[in-house]
Motif scaffolding. Structure first.
Motif, PDB file in Angstrom:
ATOM      1  N   LEU A  26       0.836  -1.201   0.000  1.00 39.89           N
ATOM      2  CA  LEU A  26       0.000   0.000   0.000  1.00 39.89           C
ATOM      3  C   LEU A  26       0.874   1.255   0.000  1.00 39.89           C
ATOM      4  O   LEU A  26       1.030   1.909  -1.020  1.00 39.89           O
ATOM      5  CB  LEU A  26      -0.936  -0.010   1.215  1.00 39.89           C
ATOM      6  N   TYR A  27       1.466   1.574   1.121  1.00 40.23           N
ATOM      7  CA  TYR A  27       2.174   2.850   1.252  1.00 40.23           C
ATOM      8  C   TYR A  27       3.417   2.915   0.360  1.00 40.23           C
ATOM      9  O   TYR A  27       3.621   3.895  -0.374  1.00 40.23           O
ATOM     10  CB  TYR A  27       2.551   3.083   2.714  1.00 40.23           C
ATOM     11  N   SER A  28       4.254   1.892   0.408  1.00 42.69           N
ATOM     12  CA  SER A  28       5.484   1.947  -0.392  1.00 42.69           C
ATOM     13  C   SER A  28       5.183   1.830  -1.878  1.00 42.69           C
ATOM     14  O   SER A  28       5.755   2.563  -2.702  1.00 42.69           O
ATOM     15  CB  SER A  28       6.433   0.831   0.046  1.00 42.69           C
ATOM     16  N   ALA A  29       4.302   0.901  -2.241  1.00 39.66           N
ATOM     17  CA  ALA A  29       3.969   0.739  -3.660  1.00 39.66           C
ATOM     18  C   ALA A  29       3.279   1.983  -4.204  1.00 39.66           C
ATOM     19  O   ALA A  29       3.528   2.395  -5.350  1.00 39.66           O
ATOM     20  CB  ALA A  29       3.081  -0.489  -3.852  1.00 39.66           C
ATOM     21  N   PHE A  30       2.410   2.600  -3.399  1.00 35.26           N
ATOM     22  CA  PHE A  30       1.724   3.809  -3.852  1.00 35.26           C
ATOM     23  C   PHE A  30       2.721   4.944  -4.060  1.00 35.26           C
ATOM     24  O   PHE A  30       2.586   5.737  -5.003  1.00 35.26           O
ATOM     25  CB  PHE A  30       0.668   4.220  -2.830  1.00 35.26           C
ATOM     26  N   SER A  31       3.714   5.027  -3.182  1.00 35.68           N
ATOM     27  CA  SER A  31       4.746   6.053  -3.354  1.00 35.68           C
ATOM     28  C   SER A  31       5.486   5.860  -4.668  1.00 35.68           C
ATOM     29  O   SER A  31       5.721   6.812  -5.415  1.00 35.68           O
ATOM     30  CB  SER A  31       5.734   6.015  -2.181  1.00 35.68           C
ATOM     31  N   VAL A  90       3.424   8.859  -6.366  1.00 42.23           N
ATOM     32  CA  VAL A  90       4.136  10.046  -5.868  1.00 42.23           C
ATOM     33  C   VAL A  90       5.477  10.209  -6.572  1.00 42.23           C
ATOM     34  O   VAL A  90       5.776  11.256  -7.154  1.00 42.23           O
ATOM     35  CB  VAL A  90       4.321   9.950  -4.343  1.00 42.23           C
ATOM     36  N   GLN A  91       6.308   9.189  -6.519  1.00 44.77           N
ATOM     37  CA  GLN A  91       7.641   9.278  -7.108  1.00 44.77           C
ATOM     38  C   GLN A  91       7.663   8.982  -8.612  1.00 44.77           C
ATOM     39  O   GLN A  91       8.672   9.234  -9.269  1.00 44.77           O
ATOM     40  CB  GLN A  91       8.578   8.299  -6.391  1.00 44.77           C
ATOM     41  N   LYS A  92       6.568   8.418  -9.139  1.00 47.88           N
ATOM     42  CA  LYS A  92       6.478   8.050 -10.569  1.00 47.88           C
ATOM     43  C   LYS A  92       7.570   7.056 -10.976  1.00 47.88           C
ATOM     44  O   LYS A  92       8.025   7.042 -12.130  1.00 47.88           O
ATOM     45  CB  LYS A  92       6.578   9.303 -11.447  1.00 47.88           C
ATOM     46  N   THR A  93       7.982   6.220 -10.020  1.00 48.04           N
ATOM     47  CA  THR A  93       9.012   5.231 -10.329  1.00 48.04           C
ATOM     48  C   THR A  93       8.530   4.235 -11.366  1.00 48.04           C
ATOM     49  O   THR A  93       9.299   3.817 -12.255  1.00 48.04           O
ATOM     50  CB  THR A  93       9.432   4.500  -9.040  1.00 48.04           C
ATOM     51  N   TRP A  94       7.272   3.833 -11.285  1.00 50.89           N
ATOM     52  CA  TRP A  94       6.740   2.873 -12.247  1.00 50.89           C
ATOM     53  C   TRP A  94       6.821   3.423 -13.668  1.00 50.89           C
ATOM     54  O   TRP A  94       7.155   2.696 -14.598  1.00 50.89           O
ATOM     55  CB  TRP A  94       5.302   2.516 -11.906  1.00 50.89           C
ATOM     56  N   ASP A  95       6.515   4.702 -13.845  1.00 48.05           N
ATOM     57  CA  ASP A  95       6.583   5.303 -15.175  1.00 48.05           C
ATOM     58  C   ASP A  95       8.003   5.237 -15.726  1.00 48.05           C
ATOM     59  O   ASP A  95       8.216   4.957 -16.912  1.00 48.05           O
ATOM     60  CB  ASP A  95       6.100   6.756 -15.126  1.00 48.05           C
ATOM     61  N   ARG A 150       6.836  -4.479 -18.982  1.00 50.92           N
ATOM     62  CA  ARG A 150       5.385  -4.281 -18.989  1.00 50.92           C
ATOM     63  C   ARG A 150       4.891  -3.891 -17.607  1.00 50.92           C
ATOM     64  O   ARG A 150       5.511  -4.200 -16.585  1.00 50.92           O
ATOM     65  CB  ARG A 150       4.660  -5.555 -19.423  1.00 50.92           C
ATOM     66  N   LEU A 151       3.730  -3.244 -17.583  1.00 52.71           N
ATOM     67  CA  LEU A 151       3.075  -2.924 -16.322  1.00 52.71           C
ATOM     68  C   LEU A 151       2.784  -4.206 -15.542  1.00 52.71           C
ATOM     69  O   LEU A 151       2.905  -4.221 -14.307  1.00 52.71           O
ATOM     70  CB  LEU A 151       1.776  -2.156 -16.583  1.00 52.71           C
ATOM     71  N   ASP A 152       2.410  -5.267 -16.237  1.00 51.29           N
ATOM     72  CA  ASP A 152       2.108  -6.533 -15.567  1.00 51.29           C
ATOM     73  C   ASP A 152       3.315  -7.028 -14.773  1.00 51.29           C
ATOM     74  O   ASP A 152       3.173  -7.530 -13.655  1.00 51.29           O
ATOM     75  CB  ASP A 152       1.706  -7.592 -16.599  1.00 51.29           C
ATOM     76  N   GLU A 209       6.034  -5.951  -7.533  1.00 50.90           N
ATOM     77  CA  GLU A 209       5.586  -5.306  -6.300  1.00 50.90           C
ATOM     78  C   GLU A 209       4.913  -6.319  -5.368  1.00 50.90           C
ATOM     79  O   GLU A 209       5.111  -6.286  -4.148  1.00 50.90           O
ATOM     80  CB  GLU A 209       4.621  -4.169  -6.620  1.00 50.90           C
ATOM     81  N   MET A 210       4.127  -7.220  -5.936  1.00 50.75           N
ATOM     82  CA  MET A 210       3.451  -8.231  -5.122  1.00 50.75           C
ATOM     83  C   MET A 210       4.475  -9.145  -4.453  1.00 50.75           C
ATOM     84  O   MET A 210       4.416  -9.413  -3.247  1.00 50.75           O
ATOM     85  CB  MET A 210       2.481  -9.025  -5.992  1.00 50.75           C
ATOM     86  N   LEU A 211       5.458  -9.620  -5.234  1.00 48.52           N
ATOM     87  CA  LEU A 211       6.457 -10.529  -4.681  1.00 48.52           C
ATOM     88  C   LEU A 211       7.402  -9.819  -3.720  1.00 48.52           C
ATOM     89  O   LEU A 211       7.863 -10.418  -2.741  1.00 48.52           O
ATOM     90  CB  LEU A 211       7.246 -11.183  -5.823  1.00 48.52           C
ATOM     91  N   TRP A 212       7.663  -8.542  -3.981  1.00 44.48           N
ATOM     92  CA  TRP A 212       8.521  -7.794  -3.064  1.00 44.48           C
ATOM     93  C   TRP A 212       7.817  -7.612  -1.711  1.00 44.48           C
ATOM     94  O   TRP A 212       8.440  -7.778  -0.651  1.00 44.48           O
ATOM     95  CB  TRP A 212       8.889  -6.440  -3.655  1.00 44.48           C
ATOM     96  N   ALA A 213       6.543  -7.287  -1.733  1.00 45.20           N
ATOM     97  CA  ALA A 213       5.799  -7.150  -0.482  1.00 45.20           C
ATOM     98  C   ALA A 213       5.749  -8.476   0.259  1.00 45.20           C
ATOM     99  O   ALA A 213       5.850  -8.529   1.490  1.00 45.20           O
ATOM    100  CB  ALA A 213       4.383  -6.639  -0.757  1.00 45.20           C
ATOM    101  N   ALA A 214       5.597  -9.577  -0.484  1.00 46.73           N
ATOM    102  CA  ALA A 214       5.595 -10.902   0.145  1.00 46.73           C
ATOM    103  C   ALA A 214       6.957 -11.205   0.763  1.00 46.73           C
ATOM    104  O   ALA A 214       7.039 -11.800   1.847  1.00 46.73           O
ATOM    105  CB  ALA A 214       5.224 -11.960  -0.883  1.00 46.73           C
TER     106      ALA A 214
END
Length: 273
Positions: free
Chosen positions: A98-103, A107-112, A120-122, A128-133
């Motif tokens: 939530l918080y880190s991925a949203f940032s 916020v930081q536009k790191t994904w872009d 790919r976005l996928d 992000e899912m595996l990193w949070a896990a």
């Protein structure tokens, strides 16, 4: 004529390109690994001390159902520890997704920036899912080490519990990414924690046996993700096998697959707009 826009609900298109994204997150996290570890394990250890040792002296032992249909009585500290570690996996995965991925996403536009490369976005969402896990697994590993040092449990089946807790982290990170895709700001996550995670903590048998719940509430509780995680992990702490491992595992797997698919679709819609 322009080709039709692909549906956001199409199956995820995944590749090994999630791995560099995962490594990028790990590289950034290494700078804050120690404060992150302390923050993640401090709260569950406070639960153990305050409730396990404090309330445990008053409660004594609590009954726990066994696979043969009977029940055994175990110290409340062991009962709480086996439930609270599932709660810790849930919270650690949720905070990161939530918080880190949203940032990184908003916020930081790191994904872009990442998607300017051939990623790919996928693949970003999968990373992000595996990193949070992974963060959840890192947290529960540290907590397991403390529990072993305190002598709460020395069951060899804790190795199986460790693997189950990895699955719990994957499941809750997938669920959290749904709300990450819907959020317009950090305040939105308060609804998720207040209306979803907090009630789940109290209804899933983390603190008290679910047999104490009214029948209709217990029927609802049977299908909660955290309940099924606790029902798998708690017997392993007691050196026993779960009563219904396939049913509980199926709930976790189905919840994970559906949640990740929905999170992927909602994230695609967000980046399309």
């Amino acid at each position: 004529m322009a080709p039709p826009t692909p549906s956001p609900w199409r199956p995820p298109v995944l590749s090994a390109r999630w791995w560099p994204v995962f490594l990028r997150n790990r590289l950034v996290w290494r700078k804050l690994a120690i404060p992150s570890l302390v923050g993640n394990i401090a709260e569950p250890l406070m639960w153990l001390v305050a409730f396990g040792y404090g309330m445990g002296k008053l409660v004594g032992q609590v009954p726990v159902a066994t696979a043969d249909g009977g029940s055994i009585h175990v110290p409340y500290l062991l009962f709480l520890a086996s439930g609270s570690i599932c709660m810790s996996a849930m919270n650690a995965a949720s905070f990161e997704a939530l918080y880190s991925a949203f940032s990184r996403m908003h916020v930081q536009k790191t994904w872009d920036g990442i998607m300017n490369a051939p990623v790919r976005l996928d693949d970003v969402v999968l990373a992000e899912m595996l990193w949070a896990a992974f963060k959840a697994l890192f947290t529960v590993t540290a907590i397991l080490g403390v529990m072993l040092a305190l002598g709460i449990s020395h069951s060899p089946k804790l190795l199986v519990a460790w693997a189950v807790l990895l699955g719990v982290g994957i499941m809750f990170s997938s669920i959290a990414l749904i709300f990450n895709a819907l959020a317009k700001g950090y305040d939105f996550f308060t609804y998720y924690f207040t209306l979803v995670l907090t009630p789940m903590m109290f209804l899933s048998g983390v603190f008290v046996p679910r047999e104490q719940l009214p029948p209709i509430v217990r029927a609802i509780s049977d299908w909660l993700p955290l309940t099924n995680a606790v029902e798998l992990v708690r017997p392993l702490f007691m050196d026993r096998w779960p009563a219904h491992p396939w049913r509980h595992s199926l709930v976790l797997v189905v919840t994970t697959v559906v949640a990740f698919w929905v999170a992927m679709a909602l994230t695609r819609k967000r980046f399309r707009s």
